[in-house]
Design a protein around this motif. Sequence first.
Motif, PDB file in Angstrom:
ATOM      1  N   CYS A 124       0.854  -1.179   0.000  1.00 39.08           N
ATOM      2  CA  CYS A 124       0.000   0.000   0.000  1.00 39.08           C
ATOM      3  C   CYS A 124       0.896   1.237   0.000  1.00 39.08           C
ATOM      4  O   CYS A 124       1.741   1.384   0.887  1.00 39.08           O
ATOM      5  N   LEU A 125       0.758   2.100  -1.018  1.00 42.29           N
ATOM      6  CA  LEU A 125       1.548   3.326  -1.126  1.00 42.29           C
ATOM      7  C   LEU A 125       0.638   4.516  -0.867  1.00 42.29           C
ATOM      8  O   LEU A 125      -0.374   4.695  -1.558  1.00 42.29           O
ATOM      9  N   ILE A 126       1.010   5.345   0.116  1.00 43.58           N
ATOM     10  CA  ILE A 126       0.158   6.449   0.550  1.00 43.58           C
ATOM     11  C   ILE A 126       0.963   7.743   0.576  1.00 43.58           C
ATOM     12  O   ILE A 126       2.097   7.768   1.067  1.00 43.58           O
ATOM     13  N   GLY A 127       0.375   8.814   0.066  1.00 42.14           N
ATOM     14  CA  GLY A 127       0.995  10.126   0.150  1.00 42.14           C
ATOM     15  C   GLY A 127       0.857  10.706   1.535  1.00 42.14           C
ATOM     16  O   GLY A 127      -0.193  10.584   2.177  1.00 42.14           O
ATOM     17  N   GLY A 128       1.895  11.364   2.015  1.00 35.03           N
ATOM     18  CA  GLY A 128       1.908  11.873   3.382  1.00 35.03           C
ATOM     19  C   GLY A 128       1.307  13.251   3.554  1.00 35.03           C
ATOM     20  O   GLY A 128       1.230  13.746   4.678  1.00 35.03           O
ATOM     21  N   GLY A 129       0.853  13.880   2.463  1.00 37.18           N
ATOM     22  CA  GLY A 129       0.259  15.210   2.577  1.00 37.18           C
ATOM     23  C   GLY A 129      -1.220  15.166   2.908  1.00 37.18           C
ATOM     24  O   GLY A 129      -1.830  14.095   2.965  1.00 37.18           O
TER      25      GLY A 129
END
Length: 258
Positions: A124-129
């Motif tokens: 699972c790849l998630i943006g931190g913004g």
Amino acid sequence: MEKKCNSNNNRKKKKRTSSSSSSSSCCLSLINSLDDGCLMHVFSFLSPIPDRYNTALVCHRWHYLACHPRLWLRVDRSVKDLSEPGVFPNVELAVTAARPGDTILIAAGGSHLASNVQIRKPLCLIGGGEIPDETTLLCSRGSDSALEFLSTCKLSNLTVKAELGCCLLHRSGRLTIDSCILQCETNPLDFLSYAIMSTARVQEALSPTNGDAVSVARTRIEGGVKAVLSSGDLALQRVRVICARSSVYFWFDVDQQR
């Protein structure tokens, strides 16, 4: 009589508030009696964003456990200490080090280079913004795609930009794209650009729920000749579009026809 009633009501309210606060503090003290391993296991069942992220704000101990490398890996271009466990300077290194089922949190701010990064395990790849615009994966010119998926994966809260080719290349597995922005840069060879390309083939031995598919929700798609190109056996289905003032949001599936 009215004064007595009011005083009685105030006492009841105080009792309720005191009982509720005591019960919440009791629950907190009970969960804090768990050792670090048990509490981290509990946190692993929370969705990374926003639940696990919010648990890190409770106290120092919960912050340490909720941000532990066992629960997710981090990509941060500004990292100087490469010996810090679970933190990597780029996406490719994080994907290589990840174990099946890991979550990779990609730091907001600036662009992260991602060219032909193959993902062969469930991740699972998630943006931190706070919004997808704050975390960008940039595919360099001449690459086939930013990310190539050969396993079941999820992308969330990310912007993926590609000048030529496609933003995301789906080979196999079930790919979920939620709340992202897929941008194909405008250029004279725009007809060669696609936001998503799928080459998956229908596998007769697998049930429809376990087969290869792409699911897109709440995602902006900009540029390119088509939002999705399927050169395999999967077909575009269940398309929904919402037009906002400045953007168009898509919901659709690329799945085998039933």
